[in-house]
Scaffold this motif. Structure first.
Motif: not given
Length: 634
Positions: A477-497, A499-501
């Motif tokens: 999630a930290g690596e993806i945050c450095s690549k996305v626009p600033e308007r995405y103030t926060s994001l997270n990577v989750v796992y669902f059985p 469905l995957g990641y």
């Protein structure tokens, strides 16, 4: 001539002895000759010196012996929802033996005794009989080389049984020549006197019913039928009798081609089937003796019932489901075997020994923890076992171990049969490893059966990755945050059985408008909620490929491990079920021992003679002899 007497119709429930002056050849008359002779007796009232009568009574003995040999013993049985009713025809005695509806055990011991006693050549049952019951009959037929057939259910109906019984000459014929024809003087005197009829036949005569009226014959047959079998309370027995008579008719048609095969069937009597080792008591006798009594629930909104003030209710202090069922079976069918009764007396005397009272209390405590293992084993076999079933299996291993230790502490118990059987059945070495591979804490939290660590290396590796996946998801999630626009103030990577990641982004205000949700290049929209939106990116696909669906993989592997464990357990299931049966017997004997102390029962002395000698005794409710004798008598 005196031999004329052998053609008298017998009254129900009474045996008419064969006169001494009748030879063996005369007593073995063919069914057709007997049928004709009965017609002569009741309908034509011929003189005893009529030559035709003597001709009918002296049949050829060799032909009769061939007929008896040709006829086979046919037995019909119907068992549904654990209740059994059966009947069979003895071609030598010309008697139908009927077993009224009664409770059958899980091992089908009752039908096995009936089959052994009847030595049936032909065995018939309904297609709607219980599967285990059909398997039992099939195994018996293979072992004895008898014929076994499964007939359609339409052949086993209570109404057909009533109709077939009422059509038999034994019931349809009026029992007594005076009732059939009767003198006109007696009839007129009865009619003119104005006095009420003394019996049902006088009543029918006063009504002016014709002698051969079919309605009158059916009316009389329906009354006399109650003398032989309880038609209303024994539908399985009536169904078996109907199928039995149909089978006899088929054999008669194939052999003789008579015009009226049903009338040609010679049934001298219908008797209750008496077992050699057990006594069968019908429902009316059980109610009259207060052996069982159901009471309705106190609440008018409940349809449940409970055992009332009865002998079974007083003595039933069992702690196991199988013990309660076995005790009920003992009361339904008391044993007639003196060795069996003596063995029970020995066990009660041993358990009531002052030195064994503490040990008896410990055994009762451990019997409470033994569940219905036959039911659990069936659930395990079909793969529908829940966590409670596995817990019941583990509890059985613990309590069986403790019960084995308690039995070894019994004083003077080496000669008691149930103690010997328990020592042999409770093989602790084969039970102790059952259920040790289950992680009970994790199973309770997840609601499914989980395997504890250090059982399977591959499963442990998958669980290690699964429990450490949070750190991996945070790093991605930290690596993806450095690549996305600033308007995405926060994001997270989750796992669902299943469905995957996925990338989880908070819902933006602009996405709630008409334009909808806009995804970044390379992201694919999956689904959304009121607060979050979920996307799939190339990084997420790589994680699906390399890490995989961990939860599903763990569940699949646990299923494989549990299946392997189950296959090892099923090898011991027969021994476990046998141990439960012996524990049920011990449970019943402990209930007898507790009752003998509470009500001051004393051990009787069993003899082979038909004598009951009770000195300064008292009865239990309405029961006098058999039940009290099998326990103890004061």
């Amino acid at each position: 001539m005196p031999p004329k007497r052998r053609f008298y119709k017998r009254r129900p429930k009474h045996k008419t002895p064969i006169p001494d002056d009748i030879t063996e050849s005369e007593s073995l008359a063919t069914p057709s000759d007997v049928h004709k002779a009965k017609k002569v007796k009741w309908r034509e009232q011929e003189d005893p010196d009529t030559p035709g009568k003597a001709t009918a009574s002296h049949a050829d003995s060799s032909d009769e012996e061939d007929l008896v040999v040709a006829e086979k013993v046919c037995l019909t049985a119907f068992c549904q929802y654990g209740r059994l009713g059966c009947a069979y025809y003895d071609p030598v005695k010309r008697i139908i033996y009927a077993l009224e509806d009664t409770q059958e055990g899980s091992h089908y011991d009752l039908i096995k005794m009936v089959l052994e006693q009847a030595s049936a050549d032909v065995i018939l049952t309904s297609s709607r009989s219980d599967d285990g019951f059909i398997d039992c009959l099939q195994e018996h037929s293979i072992g004895t080389s008898s014929t076994f057939q499964i007939r359609p259910h339409k052949d086993f109906t209570p109404q057909k049984g009533r109709d077939r019984l009422q059509s038999l000459e034994l019931l349809a014929q009026v029992p007594g020549g005076n009732h059939e024809q009767g003198s006109s003087d007696d009839s007129e005197s009865t009619m003119s006197s104005g006095l009420p009829a003394r019996n049902a036949y006088d009543f029918m005569k006063r009504r002016g019913a014709p002698v051969g009226d079919p309605t009158r014959r059916r009316w009389g047959a329906s009354i006399r039928m109650s003398n032989f079998v309880a038609a209303d309370s024994s539908p399985l027995c009536m169904s078996s009798i109907g199928a039995l008579i149909d089978q006899l008719v088929r054999e008669r048609i194939a052999r003789d081609l008579d015009d009226d095969p049903l009338a040609a069937i010679d049934v001298r009597d219908i008797e209750a089937l008496t077992l050699t080792e057990e006594m069968h008591i019908n429902a009316d006798a059980l109610f009259s003796l207060q052996v069982f009594e159901n009471e309705s629930h106190a609440s008018i909104h409940s349809n449940r019932s409970k055992e009332g003030l009865s002998l079974f209710g007083i003595l039933n202090t069992t702690h196991t489901t199988l013990g309660r069922s076995l005790l009920r079976t003992w009361f339904l069918r008391p044993s007639l075997s003196i060795p069996v009764i003596t063995a029970r007396h020995d066990a009660v005397e041993c358990l009531n020994n002052p030195e064994n009272l503490l040990t008896s209390g410990v055994m009762r405590k451990h019997l409470k923890g033994i569940k219905n293992m036959p039911q659990i084993s069936n659930t395990l076999k079909v793969g529908r076992a829940k966590l409670s079933d596995w817990q019941g299996l583990v509890k059985f291993t613990f309590h069986a171990t403790m019960l084995r230790e308690a039995i070894s502490e019994l004083q003077h118990g080496a000669h008691v049969p149930v103690v010997k059987k328990l020592i042999e059945a409770l093989d602790v070495s084969s039970f102790k490893e059952l259920g040790t591979a289950i992680d009970w804490e994790e199973s309770a939290s997840t609601g499914r059966v989980c395997v504890r660590p250090q059982i399977d290396e591959e499963l442990d590796s998958r669980k290690h990755v699964y429990y450490g996946i949070d750190a991996v998801l945070s790093q991605v999630a930290g690596e993806i945050c450095s690549k996305v626009p600033e308007r995405y103030t926060s994001l997270n990577v989750v796992y669902f059985p299943q469905l995957g990641y996925l990338i989880c982004v908070p819902m933006l205000e602009e996405w709630k408008g008409e334009g909808g949700i806009e995804a970044i290049d390379g992201w694919v929209f999956q689904f959304s909620s009121n607060d979050y939106v979920y996307f799939k990116s190339q990084e997420m696909r790589d994680m699906d490929t390399h890490i995989g669906d961990l939860h599903s993989a763990i569940v699949d592997r646990e299923i494989e491990v549990i299946q392997d464990l189950l296959e090892r357990i099923l090898v011991h299931m027969d021994g476990i079920n046998h141990a439960c049966d012996v524990c049920a017997e011990l449970d019943c004997l402990l209930a007898f021992a507790q009752a003998s102390i509470a009500y001051n029962y004393k051990r009787p002395y069993m003899v082979d003679e038909n004598i009951i000698d009770i000195s300064q005794g008292r009865r239990v409710l309405g029961v006098w002899s058999l039940y009290v004798v099998q326990l103890t008598v004061e």
